[in-house]
Design an enzyme around this catalytic site. Structure first.
Site, PDB file in Angstrom:
ATOM      1  N   CYS A 215       0.834  -1.199   0.000  1.00 57.96           N
ATOM      2  CA  CYS A 215       0.000   0.000   0.000  1.00 57.96           C
ATOM      3  C   CYS A 215       0.871   1.252   0.000  1.00 57.96           C
ATOM      4  CB  CYS A 215      -0.920   0.004   1.208  1.00 57.96           C
ATOM      5  SG  CYS A 215      -1.858  -1.517   1.401  1.00 57.96           S
TER       6      CYS A 215
ATOM      7  N   THR B 295      -3.736  -3.751  -5.027  1.00 60.65           N
ATOM      8  CA  THR B 295      -3.998  -5.081  -5.572  1.00 60.65           C
ATOM      9  C   THR B 295      -4.216  -6.087  -4.447  1.00 60.65           C
ATOM     10  OG1 THR B 295      -2.598  -4.520  -7.433  1.00 60.65           O
ATOM     11  CG2 THR B 295      -3.128  -6.846  -7.151  1.00 60.65           C
TER      12      THR B 295
ATOM     13  N   ARG C 283      10.600  -5.301 -10.004  1.00 59.27           N
ATOM     14  CA  ARG C 283      10.403  -4.661 -11.311  1.00 59.27           C
ATOM     15  C   ARG C 283      10.696  -5.616 -12.471  1.00 59.27           C
ATOM     16  NH1 ARG C 283      13.273  -0.181 -10.195  1.00 59.27           N
ATOM     17  NH2 ARG C 283      11.487   0.737  -9.157  1.00 59.27           N
TER      18      ARG C 283
ATOM     19  N   GLN D 133      -4.247  -6.471 -34.835  1.00 60.77           N
ATOM     20  CA  GLN D 133      -4.237  -6.065 -36.247  1.00 60.77           C
ATOM     21  C   GLN D 133      -4.177  -7.288 -37.166  1.00 60.77           C
ATOM     22  OE1 GLN D 133      -4.723  -2.965 -36.892  1.00 60.77           O
ATOM     23  NE2 GLN D 133      -4.643  -3.078 -39.112  1.00 60.77           N
TER      24      GLN D 133
ATOM     25  N   GLU E 214       3.362  -0.144 -10.838  1.00 62.56           N
ATOM     26  CA  GLU E 214       4.734  -0.331 -10.354  1.00 62.56           C
ATOM     27  C   GLU E 214       5.748   0.549 -11.075  1.00 62.56           C
ATOM     28  OE1 GLU E 214       4.465  -4.930  -9.100  1.00 62.56           O
ATOM     29  OE2 GLU E 214       6.336  -3.861  -8.785  1.00 62.56           O
TER      30      GLU E 214
ATOM     31  N   GLN F  31       6.919   6.200 -18.017  1.00 61.16           N
ATOM     32  CA  GLN F  31       7.553   7.525 -17.954  1.00 61.16           C
ATOM     33  C   GLN F  31       8.493   7.605 -16.751  1.00 61.16           C
ATOM     34  OE1 GLN F  31       4.278   6.940 -18.801  1.00 61.16           O
ATOM     35  NE2 GLN F  31       4.876   7.349 -20.922  1.00 61.16           N
TER      36      GLN F  31
END
Lengths: 258, 382
Positions: B124, B158, B243, B338, B365, B369
């Protein structure tokens, strides 16, 4: 209880099989992925469940073949088997030599109960387990979908699947049980299982160690052929009444089914 | 010499998770996407096969595995369903603060139960007004002597509705900014906790995402993870560990989109030939394949660096991996839709779900950017 499981390594079900140039075999080198024979996974699961139910015993997975089969034994260990035995042999051995070798290795450790899949999905011979039981001189029951070991552990009751029904068999132990897929849902190998399997030693035998060597294949693969390619589908065009006429004509003249 | 060869155990792990995904995740992925229900059984099975909480050290009864192992697991989960994968993976995020900064006693008391039964933990950090600028958080922990009194709101959490433990980042003094932040392990059953509604999301609909409000929640002092003022470091170090795995889940999703595209392009006929015969499609497929390979290589490298103790290089590599893999997966999934044409835009085919699911990886996470900010700061520093 000392429980054994016969494990065969087979090509992954999604493998594209290619017959070699002389049609005498499958291009084994082209098989990218090998797996535990799916019926044998059910056998492993039943062995583990039997041990869990009895709250005692060991489960040993045993396989015969080239070095690659060690991978299948590691999977069996990762699923929860306690031990594994690899009998080194080359690709070319037939059911007879494989069964002789498996029986000889089993004999050394006198298992009370042996599980196997009812057949392997590569050659579909459904023969090895029967030979092994014969060479060990123990009863065997095949196409089994339920097993109950008696409380005194001296006999078991096996339910077999037969066309349209079931057939219950009782046998003394030791015995060999060849299982069908309906018997259980095989567990996944677990990550702790994989880590533990890494540390376990896989006992290795050569055919000579087992007092074999003079045995040669009784059968020889003489030719492999792939099924003929399926013909392209035909989608009839035009008005429905005309299509029906055309369909009936084709069923009568081409397919010759009416 | 550099080797990208997995060890036999890692190979076995990859195959085991792939098998689990095939048997347990793929058959129900569309169902949970549609209903947005929580996939309890699928998660329970993941816990049973031991792919959750893998970083718990051996001395506490865990497996003590590393980031690369988690990367391998998450690529496979991502190839099945990113929503279910996120629900499974978020324990890593919720528990790493305790594993990295907790005392032995805290690890045993707070993380121990996760090895006994399939419990969930939430991380959190984000608040309604503090997203990418996480240090501006305003949830406060007031020192009451033997306990803290927690007040504030968290956003996009989550597994919030199903977790038993929350790792909550809060501040003892807003004036101290980053230096006042601390991390508290909060029992989800504590009085004063109110859960928001289950968010109705574009994708990853099987994962449970909610707001949480803390109103005078008493948190015992022995649940302070690390020191007061260390909280921001706890959050960043945790994110550094997870990550690469999040990036790997995007690689898995992209791989699935590619595999669907390959199969479909061989079956779909136009102008009397499979569309895979057209160079326009071939080049799209070739580019998608290269992108998946590149993403995986970045993830493996990031995981390996962190596991080998090269934290600083590993963190930069993780930012590269997350930025590239998330953006890449969005591109690959869009291309897959596509290639499928009109069919791809319907729920009868699996690629539109992947496109909706991967969008979130560019956001959660650390947005793509923010990853670029991390990368730029690193390459521009003197």
């Amino acid at each position: 209880m000392n429980i054994f499981v016969l494990v065969k390594q087979v090509p992954d079900t999604e493998t594209k099989i290619r017959v070699n140039a002389s049609s005498s075999g499958i291009e084994a080198k082209e098989i990218a992925k090998w797996i535990v024979n799916p019926y044998d996974e059910h056998a492993i699961e039943e062995a583990l469940k039997t041990k869990e139910k009895l709250k005692e015993g060991t489960v040993t997975a045993i396989a015969v073949g080239p070095d690659r089969v060690v991978e299948a034994l590691r999977t069996a260990l990762a699923m929860g088997c306690d031990n594994a035995i690899h009998i080194k042999a080359d690709e070319s051995i037939d059911t007879y030599v494989a069964a002789k070798a498996l029986a000889a290795a089993c004999k050394k450790e006198s298992p009370q109960l042996i599980f196997a899949g009812k057949q392997a999905i590569d050659d579909d011979q459904a023969a090895t387990f029967g030979y092994v039981a014969e060479y060990l001189d123990i009863p065997s029951v095949s196409v089994v979908v339920k097993v109950d070991v008696a409380t005194d552990k001296k006999s078991l009751r096996a339910v077999r699947e037969v066309e349209g029904g079931t057939h219950t068999v009782e046998t003394s132990l030791p015995a060999l049980i060849a299982v069908n897929q309906g018997i259980n849902n095989p567990r996944y190998a677990s990550l702790p299982g994989i880590m533990k399997a890494k540390k376990k030693e896989i006992k290795a035998h050569t055919l000579a160690d087992l007092g074999l060597g003079s045995e040669t294949a009784l059968t020889k693969d003489s030719a492999f052929a792939l099924p003929p390619p399926r013909k392209a589908c035909v989608i009839l065009q035009g008005e429905v009444p005309a299509q029906v006429k055309e369909l009936v004509k084709r069923l009568r003249e081409e397919a010759k089914v009416i | 010499m550099i080797s990208f060869q997995l060890t036999p155990e890692q190979q076995a792990l990859k195959e085991m998770v792939a098998k689990y995904v095939q048997g347990e995740v793929l058959p129900v992925a569309a169902k949970y996407d549609e209903s947005s229900e929580f996939p309890h059984e699928v998660i329970h099975k993941a816990w049973e096969i031991g792919i959750m909480n893998i970083a718990v050290p051996q001395k506490f009864g865990g497996l003590g595995l590393g980031v690369l192992d988690d990367v391998i697991i998450n690529e496979e989960l991502g190839a099945g369903c990113l929503g279910i994968g996120t629900s499974i993976a978020v324990n890593t995020l919720g528990l790493y603060p305790i594993l990295l900064f907790g005392t032995d006693e805290q690890i045993q008391r707070l993380v121990g139960p996760f090895l006994e039964k399939p419990l969930l933990a939430s991380f959190c950090l984000t608040e309604p007004g503090a997203g990418s600028d996480a240090a501006s958080l305003t949830t406060t922990a007031k020192d009451m002597g033997d306990h803290y009194l927690l007040n504030g709101s968290k956003m996009w959490i989550t597994n919030a509705g199903h977790a038993s433990l929350y790792s909550v980042f809060c501040t003892t003094d807003k004036a101290l900014k980053g230096k006042g932040i601390c991390c508290l392990a909060v029992d989800a059953k504590s009085p004063g906790i109110t859960l928001g509604r289950h968010e109705n999301k574009l994708g990853q609909r099987a994962s449970d995402t909610r707001a949480i409000t803390f109103e005078n929640v008493k948190v015992p002092k022995e649940n302070l993870i690390g020191k007061v003022g260390e909280g921001f470091k706890v959050a960043l170090k945790t994110l550094d560990r997870t990550r690469a795995s999040i990036a790997a889940s995007a690689v898995g999703a992209a791989r699935a989109a590619l595999q669907h595209s390959i199969r479909y392009s061989k079956e779909r006929k136009q102008f009397n030939q499979p569309i895979s015969q057209f160079q326009a499609i071939q080049f799209m497929l070739a580019d998608m394949a290269t992108k998946v390979e590149a993403g995986r290589a970045l993830c493996y490298r990031a995981g390996s660096l962190i596991d080998e103790g090269f934290d600083e290089d590993g963190n930069l590599a993780s930012a590269h991996a997350k930025r590239f893999s998330a953006d890449m997966a969005m591109e690959v999934a869009t291309d897959a839709v596509q290639i499928f044409g009109g069919y791809g835009y319907t729920k009868d085919y699996p690629v539109e779900k992947i496109m909706r699911d991967v969008k979130l990886v560019q956001i959660y996470e650390g947005t793509s950017q923010i990853q670029r900010v991390v990368i730029a700061r690193n390459i521009l520093k003197d």
